[in-house]
Design an enzyme around this catalytic site. Structure first.
Site, PDB file in Angstrom:
ATOM      1  N   GLY A 140      19.506  37.562  38.134  1.00  0.00           N
ATOM      2  CA  GLY A 140      20.683  38.107  37.450  1.00  0.00           C
ATOM      3  C   GLY A 140      20.591  39.613  37.260  1.00  0.00           C
ATOM      4  CB  CYS A 141      17.949  41.782  35.879  1.00  0.00           C
ATOM      5  SG  CYS A 141      17.930  41.014  34.232  1.00  0.00           S
ATOM      6  CB  THR A 142      18.096  41.595  41.350  1.00  0.00           C
ATOM      7  OG1 THR A 142      16.731  41.607  40.931  1.00  0.00           O
ATOM      8  CG2 THR A 142      18.221  42.213  42.734  1.00  0.00           C
TER       9      THR A 142
END
Length: 165
Positions: free
Chosen positions: A56-58
């Site tokens: 998700g953060c990527t």
């Protein structure tokens, strides 16, 4: 130890438009200090994310990267903050060709001051952790937009619509 000046913000307090953005100075992926004050006179998106190199953060970081031209054209810079150490941020930056600063807040002091660390729901359970949050800070250092519990996927596109960018 990096200092933080907090103006009337307590734990788990949410920031709202018109509030003064809590000042910070944190190390970037190279260990160089970056301060919110460095952006005075310009608009800056400050976003908080749980962990570098997670799916998700990527996705969120790459969406910001892919929108930098349009954001820059609107006079808006981007800074990402997570509890990750600088070395992990450097690997994340290099792996994803990120071209905006990633800052390290392992003590979660800045995350807490901005209301981006605390209780949240995850898979139906209440846990304590990073609350994925995005803020637009105006040229005078005031909060212009505050969004908590944002989704990693689709968030940057929605943010761009909200900002007409």
């Amino acid at each position: 130890m990096h200092s933080i000046t907090v103006h009337g913000v307590t734990d788990n307090q949410r920031l709202a438009p018109g509030d003064t953005a809590p000042e910070f100075t944190l190390p970037d992926a190279e260990g160089n200090d970056v301060s919110l004050a460095d952006y005075r006179g310009r608009k800056v998106i400050v976003y908080f994310y749980p962990a570098a190199s997670t799916p998700g953060c990527t996705k969120q970081a790459c969406d910001f990267r892919d929108s930098l031209t349009e954001l820059d054209g609107a006079g808006i810079e981007v800074v990402g903050i997570s509890p990750d150490k600088p070395a992990k941020l450097a690997k994340f930056r290099d792996a994803e060709a990120l071209t905006f600063p990633l800052l390290s807040d392992p003590e979660r002091t800045v995350l807490t001051a901005w209301g981006a660390f605390g209780e949240k729901k995850m898979y139906g359970k209440t846990v304590t952790g990073v609350i994925r949050s995005t803020f637009l800070v105006d040229e005078e250092g005031k909060i212009a937009l505050a969004q908590y519990n944002v989704r990693a996927t689709g968030h940057v596109a929605k943010l761009r619509r909200d900002l007409s960018v």
